[in-house]
Motif scaffolding. Structure first.
Motif, short mmCIF file in Angstrom:
data_model
loop_
_atom_site.label_atom_id
_atom_site.label_comp_id
_atom_site.label_asym_id
_atom_site.label_seq_id
_atom_site.Cartn_x
_atom_site.Cartn_y
_atom_site.Cartn_z
N GLY A 249 15.18 75.59 0.23
CA GLY A 249 14.39 74.69 1.07
C GLY A 249 14.76 73.26 0.70
N CYS A 250 13.95 72.31 1.13
CA CYS A 250 14.27 70.90 0.86
C CYS A 250 14.07 70.55 -0.61
CB CYS A 250 13.41 70.01 1.74
SG CYS A 250 13.73 70.30 3.49
N GLY A 251 13.18 71.29 -1.29
CA GLY A 251 12.97 71.05 -2.72
C GLY A 251 12.58 69.61 -2.99
N PRO A 252 13.14 69.02 -4.05
CA PRO A 252 12.73 67.67 -4.45
C PRO A 252 13.22 66.55 -3.54
CG PRO A 252 13.84 68.85 -6.24
CD PRO A 252 14.07 69.63 -4.99
N CYS A 253 14.03 66.87 -2.54
CA CYS A 253 14.74 65.84 -1.76
C CYS A 253 13.86 64.69 -1.31
CB CYS A 253 15.41 66.48 -0.55
SG CYS A 253 16.29 65.30 0.48
N LEU A 254 12.70 65.01 -0.75
CA LEU A 254 11.88 63.91 -0.21
C LEU A 254 10.61 63.69 -1.01
CD1 LEU A 254 10.30 64.78 3.28
CD2 LEU A 254 10.90 66.43 1.54
N SER B 128 15.77 63.96 11.31
CA SER B 128 16.86 62.98 11.47
C SER B 128 18.25 63.53 11.12
CB SER B 128 16.57 61.74 10.66
OG SER B 128 16.52 62.05 9.29
N HIS B 129 18.30 64.55 10.27
CA HIS B 129 19.63 65.06 9.89
C HIS B 129 20.16 66.16 10.81
CE1 HIS B 129 18.32 62.90 6.22
NE2 HIS B 129 19.55 62.43 6.38
N SER B 130 19.61 66.23 12.01
CA SER B 130 20.10 67.20 13.00
C SER B 130 21.54 66.89 13.42
CB SER B 130 19.17 67.22 14.22
OG SER B 130 17.86 67.53 13.80
N ALA C 115 21.59 64.53 -2.72
CA ALA C 115 20.96 64.37 -1.40
C ALA C 115 21.63 63.27 -0.57
CB ALA C 115 19.47 64.06 -1.59
N ASN C 116 21.00 62.96 0.53
CA ASN C 116 21.57 61.98 1.47
C ASN C 116 20.81 60.65 1.48
OD1 ASN C 116 19.22 62.80 2.82
ND2 ASN C 116 20.35 64.35 3.99
N ARG C 117 19.69 60.58 0.77
CA ARG C 117 18.90 59.33 0.82
C ARG C 117 18.45 58.93 -0.58
NH1 ARG C 117 15.66 60.57 6.44
NH2 ARG C 117 17.38 59.79 7.72
N THR D 21 19.84 70.31 -1.23
CA THR D 21 19.60 69.64 0.07
C THR D 21 20.55 70.10 1.18
OG1 THR D 21 20.98 67.64 0.02
CG2 THR D 21 18.88 67.55 -1.17
N CYS D 22 20.23 69.63 2.39
CA CYS D 22 21.07 69.96 3.54
C CYS D 22 22.42 69.27 3.45
CB CYS D 22 20.36 69.61 4.86
SG CYS D 22 19.78 67.91 4.95
N THR D 23 22.56 68.32 2.53
CA THR D 23 23.85 67.65 2.35
C THR D 23 24.76 68.47 1.44
OG1 THR D 23 22.56 65.61 2.37
CG2 THR D 23 24.88 65.40 1.81
S1 SF4 Z 1 14.07 66.63 3.34
FE1 SF4 Z 1 16.14 66.53 2.50
S2 SF4 Z 1 16.92 68.64 2.54
FE2 SF4 Z 1 15.15 68.52 3.92
S3 SF4 Z 1 16.01 68.11 5.95
FE3 SF4 Z 1 15.43 66.12 5.05
S4 SF4 Z 1 17.31 65.43 4.03
FE4 SF4 Z 1 17.57 67.62 4.42
#
Ligand code: SF4
Ligand SMILES: CC(C)[C@H](C(=O)O)[C@@H](O)C(=O)O
Length: 415
Positions: A355-360, A122-124, A377-379, A297-299
Motif C-alpha cells: 500500500g502507500c505505507g509511510p509515503c504521505l 495525482s499520480h495517475s 517516493a515521489n514527493r 511507493t507507486c514510484t
Molecule cells: S500516497 Fe504515495 S504511494 Fe500512495 S498514491 Fe500517493 S504517491 Fe503513490
C-alpha cells in the motif's frame, strides 16, 4: 489526422479531431478512486442525485492509502465506500493489501495503450508508461465521471523529451526521472503532456517506465507517456483487461518544444528538502545523516526496486530504521519466492502491508520533528512524512546503500 499521442487519444475518446488547446468532452475508458478519495467522490455523486454509476465494470476502487485502517474515522469512511461499491455492483474493488492503485491497475491489465484513464489521484500519470493517457482529477470531477462516463478537457500541448545514451552502472530510472525534473522545474511542464523518446527510455524496463511517468506530475505535467513497444506488449500479454489499439505520434506532430538529454552524463541524483526539483548529483550531499530509510511507493515499490536493495543489503545490517513496502501483493509474493524478502528482513528491514505505507505520513513510519528520511517516493514536501521532518528522495539503490551507513551514500560503492 496528424498529431501527438495525446491529441490522438483525445480524438478517439471525443469522437472528433482534437488538437492541442481544443476543449473536448471525452469518454473515459477507466476511472479509478482509492480509499483516500472515493468517499469524497461518492458523496458528490450522491449529491448529484444520480442513482446508478455509468458503468460498474469501468470503475476501479483499490484501497491503499490508509490500510489497514488506523483510526475509527478512517474505518468508518472505508466502510461507507465498501457499502457503496456493493450497492453499485462495482466489479473491480480491491481490498487493502492488494497494492497501491498505480501498481494494481497495470497488474490487473487496465493500463492499456491508447486508453484514457482518469484517477482521483495525482499520480495517475503512471499509466503513461503503457502508452495510455492517464491523469488525476479531484473528487467532484470523478463524481461526474461516475455519473456520465465523460469529462471535459482542454487537450494539452506536448513537450517531446528525448534521452539518448545509456544509464551507467548504479544509475537507475529514478535518477533519470529526478534529473529531468531538476532540469524542467516543478512547474516547467504545467498542463502539458510529455512524450519520452530515445535509447535510454526504450532501454528502461516496464517498471522503470512506470517510475518515470509516475513523476511527470512533479513537473506539473498532465500526463507523461512512453510510446508502447515489445516490452509493453509482453507485459500485457495474458493480462490486458480489454482489447487495445496502440497510439503513436505522427512524424510531423506539432510539439510545443523538443528537449534533448544524454543519459551517459547522469550520476545518481537526490532531491533535497522540500521541493522535488531541488535536485543535485549525489556527490553534493554525500554524508548527510539520515534517521530513516524507506523503500516503496507507486514510484519505486516494485520487484526490481526491492531486488536492487537486496543485492546491496545481502549479508549486511542496516544502521538506521529501514522500512520496505511492496507496491502490491504480487510484488510481495515475488519477493518472498525469490528470497529477496528474507535477505531484507535479515538485514534488519521492517516490512509493511502493500500500500502507500509511510509515503504521505498518514500512518506508519511518520518521522519526528528534526528527523530526516531518505525515501524512494515521489514527493518531499515540507511536513509530508511528519511535521518538521526532512525528506530526501533517491533511487532504491541509494536508499539501501545509505541505510547501511546511516548517511547519504553513493550506491556505486556497493554495486
Ligand atoms: S500516497 Fe504515495 S504511494 Fe500512495 S498514491 Fe500517493 S504517491 Fe503513490
Ligand atoms: C491522497 C491523494 C489525493 C494524493 C494524491 O492525489 O496524490 C496522494 O496519493 C499523494 O501522493 O499525495
Amino acid at each position: 489526422m496528424q498529431g501527438t499521442i495525446s491529441e490522438k487519444i483525445f480524438s478517439r475518446a471525443s469522437g472528433g479531431d482534437a488538437s492541442a488547446n481544443d476543449f473536448v468532452s471525452a469518454n473515459i475508458d477507466y476511472a479509478m478512486a482509492h480509499d483516500g478519495t472515493s468517499v469524497l467522490a461518492l458523496h458528490s455523486f450522491q449529491e448529484m442525485g444520480v442513482e446508478k454509476v455509468w458503468d460498474a465494470d469501468k470503475i476501479i476502487v483499490p484501497f491503499d492509502h490508509l490500510i489497514p485502517a488506523s483510526t475509527e474515522a478512517a474505518a468508518l469512511l472505508q466502510k461507507k465506500t465498501r457499502d457503496w461499491v456493493k450497492e453499485q455492483g462495482i466489479s473491480h474493488f480491491y481490498e487493502g493489501g492488494e497494492g497501491i492503485c498505480h501498481q494494481v491497475l497495470p497488474e490487473k491489465g487496465f493500463a492499456l495503450p491508447g486508453k484514457l484513464i482518469i484517477g482521483a489521484d495525482s499520480h495517475s500519470c503512471t499509466y503513461g508508461a503503457f502508452g495510455a493517457f492517464g491523469t488525476g482529477v479531484g473528487a467532484t470531477d470523478m463524481a461526474e465521471i461516475f455519473a456520465s462516463g465523460k469529462l471535459w478537457f482542454r487537450v494539452p500541448e506536448t513537450i517531446k523529451m528525448t534521452v539518448d545514451g545509456t544509464l551507467q552502472k548504479g544509475v537507475f530510472a529514478k535518477d533519470l526521472t529526478l534529473y529531468l525534473i531538476g532540469k524542467t522545474g516543478i512547474s516547467g511542464a504545467t498542463y502539458k503532456a510529455v512524450e519520452y523518446y530515445g535509447t535510454a527510455i526504450s532501454d528502461l524496463s516496464v517498471a522503470g517506465r512506470m517510475t518515470l511517468c509516475n513523476m511527470a506530475i512533479e513537473m506539473g505535467a498532465k500526463a507523461g507517456i512512453v510510446p508502447p513497444d515489445e516490452k509493453t506488449f509482453s507485459y500485457l500479454k495474458g493480462r490486458a483487461a480489454a482489447d487495445y489499439e496502440p497510439v503513436y505520434a505522427d512524424s510531423d506532430a506539432n510539439y510545443l518544444s523538443e528537449k534533448y538529454y544524454d543519459a551517459d552524463d547522469i550520476e545518481p541524483q537526490i532531491a533535497c528538502p522540500h521541493e522535488v526539483d531541488n535536485v543535485v548529483p549525489i556527490s553534493k550531499v554525500i554524508g548527510t545523516p539520515i534517521d530513516q530509510a524507506f523503500i516503496g511507493t507507486c514510484t519505486n515499490g516494485r520487484l526490481e526496486d526491492l531486488a536492487v536493495a537486496a543485492d546491496i543489503l545481502k549479508g549486511k545490517t542496516v544502521k538506521v530504521r529501514t522500512i520496505a513496502t511492496p507496491a502490491s501483493r504480487a510484488v510481495l509474493l515475488d519477493a518472498v519466492e525469490s528470497g529477496i524478502f528474507e535477505t531484507l528482513v535479515k538485514a534488519g528491514v521492517s516490512f509493511i502491508t502493500p500500500g502507500c505505507g509511510p509515503c504521505l505520513g498518514a500512518h506508519q513510519g511518520v518521522i519526528a520533528e528534526g528527523e530526516t528520511c531518505l525515501s524512494t517516493a515521489n514527493r518531499n514536501f515540507r511536513g509530508r512524512m511528519g511535521k518538521g521532518g526532512n525528506i530526501y528522495l533517491g533511487s532504491p539503490a541509494t536508499v539501501a546503500a545509505s541505510a547501511i551507513t546511516g548517511e547519504i551514500t553513493d550506491p556505486r560503492e556497493f554495486l
